[in-house]
Design an enzyme around this catalytic site. Structure first.
Site, mmCIF file in Angstrom:
data_model
loop_
_atom_site.group_PDB
_atom_site.id
_atom_site.type_symbol
_atom_site.label_atom_id
_atom_site.label_comp_id
_atom_site.label_asym_id
_atom_site.label_seq_id
_atom_site.Cartn_x
_atom_site.Cartn_y
_atom_site.Cartn_z
ATOM 1 N N LYS A 77 0.837 -1.191 0.000
ATOM 2 C CA LYS A 77 0.000 0.000 0.000
ATOM 3 C C LYS A 77 0.876 1.247 0.000
ATOM 4 O O LYS A 77 1.943 1.277 0.619
ATOM 5 C CB LYS A 77 -0.907 0.026 1.231
ATOM 6 C CG LYS A 77 -1.949 -1.090 1.264
ATOM 7 C CD LYS A 77 -3.023 -0.902 0.196
ATOM 8 C CE LYS A 77 -3.987 -2.073 0.114
ATOM 9 N NZ LYS A 77 -4.892 -2.125 1.262
ATOM 10 N N GLU B 14 -5.752 -6.141 21.486
ATOM 11 C CA GLU B 14 -6.240 -5.038 20.659
ATOM 12 C C GLU B 14 -7.484 -5.503 19.918
ATOM 13 O O GLU B 14 -7.466 -5.727 18.715
ATOM 14 C CB GLU B 14 -5.155 -4.580 19.671
ATOM 15 C CG GLU B 14 -5.510 -3.296 18.941
ATOM 16 C CD GLU B 14 -5.902 -3.465 17.477
ATOM 17 O OE1 GLU B 14 -6.174 -2.449 16.831
ATOM 18 O OE2 GLU B 14 -5.938 -4.609 16.971
ATOM 19 N N ASP C 175 -2.686 -7.087 0.040
ATOM 20 C CA ASP C 175 -1.346 -7.183 0.628
ATOM 21 C C ASP C 175 -1.323 -8.054 1.881
ATOM 22 O O ASP C 175 -0.279 -8.218 2.506
ATOM 23 C CB ASP C 175 -0.809 -5.777 0.954
ATOM 24 C CG ASP C 175 -1.710 -5.021 1.926
ATOM 25 O OD1 ASP C 175 -2.937 -5.308 1.951
ATOM 26 O OD2 ASP C 175 -1.211 -4.151 2.655
ATOM 27 N N ASP D 239 -2.452 -7.890 17.873
ATOM 28 C CA ASP D 239 -3.296 -7.238 16.868
ATOM 29 C C ASP D 239 -4.520 -8.089 16.549
ATOM 30 O O ASP D 239 -4.390 -9.281 16.235
ATOM 31 C CB ASP D 239 -2.436 -7.038 15.609
ATOM 32 C CG ASP D 239 -3.107 -6.205 14.555
ATOM 33 O OD1 ASP D 239 -3.121 -4.970 14.707
ATOM 34 O OD2 ASP D 239 -3.627 -6.792 13.582
ATOM 35 N N ASN D 240 -5.711 -7.496 16.664
ATOM 36 C CA ASN D 240 -6.959 -8.163 16.264
ATOM 37 C C ASN D 240 -7.085 -9.607 16.755
ATOM 38 O O ASN D 240 -7.346 -10.517 15.949
ATOM 39 C CB ASN D 240 -7.073 -8.163 14.730
ATOM 40 C CG ASN D 240 -7.600 -6.833 14.212
ATOM 41 O OD1 ASN D 240 -8.397 -6.181 14.882
ATOM 42 N ND2 ASN D 240 -7.147 -6.450 13.037
ATOM 43 N N GLN E 245 -0.589 -12.276 10.696
ATOM 44 C CA GLN E 245 -1.051 -12.244 9.308
ATOM 45 C C GLN E 245 0.191 -12.047 8.458
ATOM 46 O O GLN E 245 1.245 -11.668 8.968
ATOM 47 C CB GLN E 245 -2.042 -11.109 9.102
ATOM 48 C CG GLN E 245 -1.450 -9.751 9.464
ATOM 49 C CD GLN E 245 -2.501 -8.661 9.524
ATOM 50 O OE1 GLN E 245 -3.683 -8.913 9.650
ATOM 51 N NE2 GLN E 245 -2.052 -7.427 9.404
ATOM 52 N N LYS F 140 1.251 4.758 9.206
ATOM 53 C CA LYS F 140 1.161 3.357 8.795
ATOM 54 C C LYS F 140 1.728 3.166 7.396
ATOM 55 O O LYS F 140 2.198 2.082 7.060
ATOM 56 C CB LYS F 140 -0.308 2.901 8.828
ATOM 57 C CG LYS F 140 -0.870 2.773 10.228
ATOM 58 C CD LYS F 140 -2.210 2.062 10.254
ATOM 59 C CE LYS F 140 -3.326 2.963 9.739
ATOM 60 N NZ LYS F 140 -4.659 2.332 9.868
ATOM 61 N N TYR F 141 1.683 4.249 6.577
ATOM 62 C CA TYR F 141 2.073 4.093 5.174
ATOM 63 C C TYR F 141 3.246 4.967 4.765
ATOM 64 O O TYR F 141 3.679 4.926 3.635
ATOM 65 C CB TYR F 141 0.866 4.397 4.269
ATOM 66 C CG TYR F 141 -0.369 3.670 4.707
ATOM 67 C CD1 TYR F 141 -0.485 2.294 4.509
ATOM 68 C CD2 TYR F 141 -1.405 4.347 5.347
ATOM 69 C CE1 TYR F 141 -1.616 1.618 4.938
ATOM 70 C CE2 TYR F 141 -2.529 3.680 5.772
ATOM 71 C CZ TYR F 141 -2.639 2.315 5.577
ATOM 72 O OH TYR F 141 -3.746 1.646 6.015
#
Lengths: 652, 652
Positions: free
Chosen positions: A254, A414, A349, A385-386, A314, A525-526
């Site tokens: 991204k 989170e 991604d 995360d998640n 992930q 983040k990007y």
């Protein structure tokens, strides 16, 4: 004629013990504490007839054989409570036991007959028999003493016998040695998991290490990022939390502001984990080596900061797992691997892992080894995360396995999801949890949510960590409320919850959002960012001050010691933070209006501070260094957004 | 590098099932129902991620092996509910199971992609695989049909494949045959105890058989008492309950009005049980023989009355147990037996049994044999005197043992004690329970108490039996309220609780009390009475009418189908009794003022009757035989003490 069966030898009991609290899902999950905290256990306890009852909370370390006991007291309506203190950082077991207090029952009957001037001789002989029986169970010193008392009860002088019967020491000794073979006990014992103190008290600072340098043109390294540590420690934080530090994938990377096409210099999202240089156990080459990371951790420790890592299970399409274990992912009928999607959105991604694939045991074991790998590098805090998008059973298992090796590892969940899913993650083992705090902004919302978190069953296992902002969440109030809003949310987060955190830039009041969203514009983040950490308009002094007060006042190091006070403004919040040691209580008043001043009358529940209705209160506001003298419970307060809170030590 | 252990083979689950309701004390006690009643089971059910869930209540007769299933529906906030009906008079087991609805999840994803006009080919092939796998589990007919559908999903025409995917029948069949090997189930299963219908619906009439004759000079016999049965049956009662019928002790016998010295002709209290002619298995010689009692029972049955016996486990000093088993009693140090006492009061005519004496197993077995003895004489209802003064464990055991021989035996707990002790007796096995109804007289008291009884967890196991009066309790309101008060309390008892009772004399509005007490003057407990059962001022017509309506309307045969309506008078009560078959609902309005008329506006919750806001209501008052036509929810009502209630059938 029917006679019926004989009852079994163990069919007889006199005392009922029911509804033990806390008891999570029938005892399946432990409650949580840290060393020094108390556990108050309640139960419904009653017997037939008119006999008195003795009840105790029994507790022991899991590793011990011997039980300790604390007495329970009747609260009313057959509800009893007893409290014990956790003194070691190991899991404990607790249960409730109760039996007929035969001595107490006897003494009560004796007193009633005495009052009615009835004959006592027979009762006194019965009492002597109880005392003699207890002597058989007592230690040598008390054995002899009890025998003397039994003699006195049979004395010819009724007045002397009665005096012996009513003696307080006799009662105290008899409570210890009277028969308990009729004891009823709640079973099986329940567990309290004991974490290290940081599980309860922590101030987090979130930082993208690649943005910790002096240029936005290239990634900073861990070595460069070390330069930020002293400053962050100086602000009073204790945990420095890093988004994923692993190699970032190239495929479908991204670009800036989450655009679908990355430019050649775009660094990619740290959550697109894995490249040909490695996966979840590797460090992004642009950040440095594993050795550099270990030095970063060590340097942080030197200045009083503990490093927390983000674990996001992930993979980018370039992760080594994709090549080595394609069966760990979801496969399409044509054999290709499913990327994440939520139609119409596609996250090309990111490849989610299939936690229930054929080879799930090997996958889970590998993911466990990821945690263990970072524990070996010195990391003992993980922000996960998640977690709610992976099986609850996986977390239950993996946290237990990590804790078997190091019970001091802290896991922050989170999960921004439905209440019962968030609660379950906390129950099954997560040490701390993200919350809805970010979206609780009005007085009523805050009061209701904090009451739910701190007064209900959740307070036994769900430790909130109040983040003011995250790379994913720039709340609306911060977008529009200016510095006042930042100050207000800082004070609320840092004083309503003993665990709280900010994401870097908060102290600079960064508020530029993607229009219409709670997302940061130019999100880190990007892209790589570079900031002036002393930029004008920053609220660093208030951050330092609040964090220093958190360290100074024990009352701010606990979350469940919260008591809201009545205050007659819909835009002001007032609460007591009670010192567990009953020494330095705090009264905190916060205005919720970021632009205008607000005034109101606050009503302080003096009785909860051990004060009477007409006592005076000395208040020392630790933010403004002003002192106030209040008379009685009702008092005037006024706050404005320049300094939108009082954090006041209360003395008489 | 640490790798960690491999997870156990059964470590993986996806669905969490928690907080099953009803579940009494962790499943220790069963809930209760009668044949025809429903059981609604709730649970928190959720999984990780975004998959859909399928959940069912599973149930079976304890004696069966096969489980039945009913689907559960999501109520909101991850709470699910499902309902099944009890069809046989045997105990059932129930539990909750849930699994990932893979077909539903797939269909949801397909629909989203369809809406987003994305490519579907790969999804359709995945669906075909799901359907093919289900075909392997399906019965022969559906197996073939499913295979055809799987073919269609792989069809070259996407529109036909999509049509097949969205077909409702496919969903219905797939819900039955998709994989469930990932099922999570609440364990262990919970029990529902199923009583005969009389446990739920009964009208009791309490009668001293010795007073059933025509003279107060001597005890009537069972044969004479038979003459009263047709009249009592004619009033519409179905249970005739007799105080203890056993020989009465002579030693320390109480005289009239509980005086310490009995005169030579005083008959004594039936609760001072046992003489040289026998104990708990004998019949008082003045009442007749065991054979006469059996004939009384048979005659009662012929007119539609079931006999309930009072079992009071205590003894007069003359009871055979005292001689044969002195060790079953409490002994003083001098070897004599303790009488009952509550200083300064002494009950020298009563010896309590020591349920935890050395020989307790023999004592308990003997007491069990008392119940079995009367079961053999045809008695299947027992009113148990003061069960809360004997160990809970005794009742738990003895009721289970009696039920092992005859599961249809009904036990009524006469415990006027603290709430949790009363609840525990109901949980451990008592079929019905005396209540605080006698002391709940104001609108607020009645509404709060009935809400607690019918809406909370108690409704699952505690069946109230509302007595208007007992030989021990002449409530203050009846002492001073005149006939109006008797009518009011009759209607309240008979319509608020499907189990209710009166003690004889109530229908004659007898109200003479010991001054300052809730005790009857000239209490039948201590003397024989003779009455004119047609005395002027009696309310027999209303008693008959109300009992007839109870038999006519199913809505009055259940207790938990109660819904209070708003009515703007503090002295009027209004409530709906909803027909479980949804046919003949009742609206009941009662004034609480015994002397003056009262009027008010009532608001009927039309939606609960399946009506809309502007619908009309036809009301047929079954007490006055008047009809009313109401428009909309708000309506005027007026009642006076002559006929202080409406019992109205509601039709559109």
């Amino acid at each position: 004629m029917s006679v019926g069966r004989q009852p079994a030898n163990d069919a007889l009991y006199r005392v009922v013990v029911e509804r033990v609290y806390p008891k999570l899902d029938g005892g399946r999950y432990p409650v949580k504490r840290t060393v020094g905290e108390q556990l108050t256990v309640q139960a419904d306890i009653f017997a037939d007839g008119h006999d008195a009852i003795q009840a105790v909370v029994r507790f022991r370390k899991v590793s011990d054989k011997d039980w300790w006991e604390v007495p329970m007291l009747l609260l009313g309506n057959d509800r009893w409570a007893g409290t014990f203190r956790i003194t070691e950082e190991v899991p404990y077991l607790y249960t409730v036991a109760a039996w007929i207090d035969r001595f107490g029952s006897w003494k009560h009957m004796l007193a009633k007959k005495l009052a009615a001037r009835q004959a006592l001789r027979s009762e006194l002989l019965e009492g002597a028999a109880l005392v003699e029986a207890a002597a058989l169970r007592a230690g040598q010193n008390e054995k002899d003493w009890l025998r003397v008392q039994a003699e006195k009860l049979q004395d010819n002088s009724e007045s002397e016998a009665v005096a012996a019967a009513l003696d307080d020491r006799l009662q105290e000794v008899m409570l210890r040695y009277q028969r308990r073979d009729d004891r009823s006990e709640a079973s099986p014992p329940l567990m309290v998991w004991v974490d290290r103190p940081r599980a309860r008290f922590s101030a987090w600072y979130e930082l993208f290490p690649r943005s910790a340098g002096t240029s936005a043109e290239r990634s900073a390294t861990f070595t460069e990022a070390e330069a930020r540590l002293a400053d962050i420690a100086g602000l009073g934080f204790d945990v420095i939390y890093l988004p994923p530090i692993h190699p970032i994938g190239q495929s479908n990377r991204k670009g800036k502001d989450n655009s679908l096409e990355a430019g050649p210099t775009d660094p990619g999202s740290p959550w697109a984990i894995g490249s040909n240089t490695g996966g979840h156990k590797a460090v992004h080459p642009e950040l440095g080596t594993l050795g550099a990371f270990r030095r970063f951790v060590a340097h942080a420790r030197e200045v009083g900061l503990e490093v927390a890592l983000d674990i996001a299970f992930q993979c980018s399409p370039d992760h080594p797992y994709v090549r080595e274990h394609p069966d760990w992912f979801y496969r399409r009928p044509d054999g290709s691997i499913h990327y994440a999607e939520n139609p119409p959105k596609k996250y090309q991604d990111i490849y989610p892992l299939n936690f229930e694939c054929e080879d799930w045991q090997a996958l889970w074991q590998e993911l466990l080894s990821v945690f263990l790998h970072w524990v070996e590098q010195g990391v003992r805090i993980f922000r996960v995360d998640n977690p709610h998008t992976k099986p609850f059973s996986f977390w239950e298992w993996v946290i237990r396995e990590v804790h078997a090796i190091d019970p001091g590892v802290i896991f922050l969940s989170e999960a921004f999801t439905r209440p019962k899913r968030m609660a379950n993650l906390a129950k099954l083992g997560f040490t701390q949890s993200y919350t809805y705090f970010t979206w609780r902004t009005t007085k009523q919302e805050l009061a209701e949510y904090l009451t739910e978190l701190t007064q209900g069953e959740q307070s036994e296992f769900f430790r909130p960590n109040f983040f003011t902002n995250t790379p994913d969440i720039l709340p609306l109030g911060l977008q529009t409320g200016g510095p006042g809003a930042f100050k207000i949310r800082l004070v609320l987060a840092a004083t309503l919850s003993s665990n709280y955190g900010i994401y870097s830039g908060f102290e600079l009041c960064e508020s530029e959002a993607v229009p219409g969203k709670e997302e940061y514009l130019h999100s880190e983040k990007y892209e790589i960012r570079s900031r002036n950490w002393r930029a004008p308009g920053n609220i660093r002094p208030l951050v330092s001050q609040v964090n220093a007060l958190r360290r100074e006042y024990r009352a701010l190091q606990y979350t469940n010691n919260l008591l809201f006070c009545d205050i007659d403004s819909t835009e002001m919040l007032a609460y007591l933070k009670l010192d567990p040691a009953n020494e330095r209580h705090l009264l905190i008043v916060v205005t919720l209006h970021p632009f205008q001043s607000r005034e109101a009358t606050i009503t302080v529940p003096l009785d909860r501070l051990g004060l009477r209705r007409h006592d005076s209160l000395n208040l020392w506001d630790r933010l403004s260094d002003q002192t106030f003298l209040w008379h009685g419970p009702h008092n005037y307060v006024r706050l404005d957004p320049m300094l939108p809170a009082h954090i006041m030590e209360v003395t008489r």
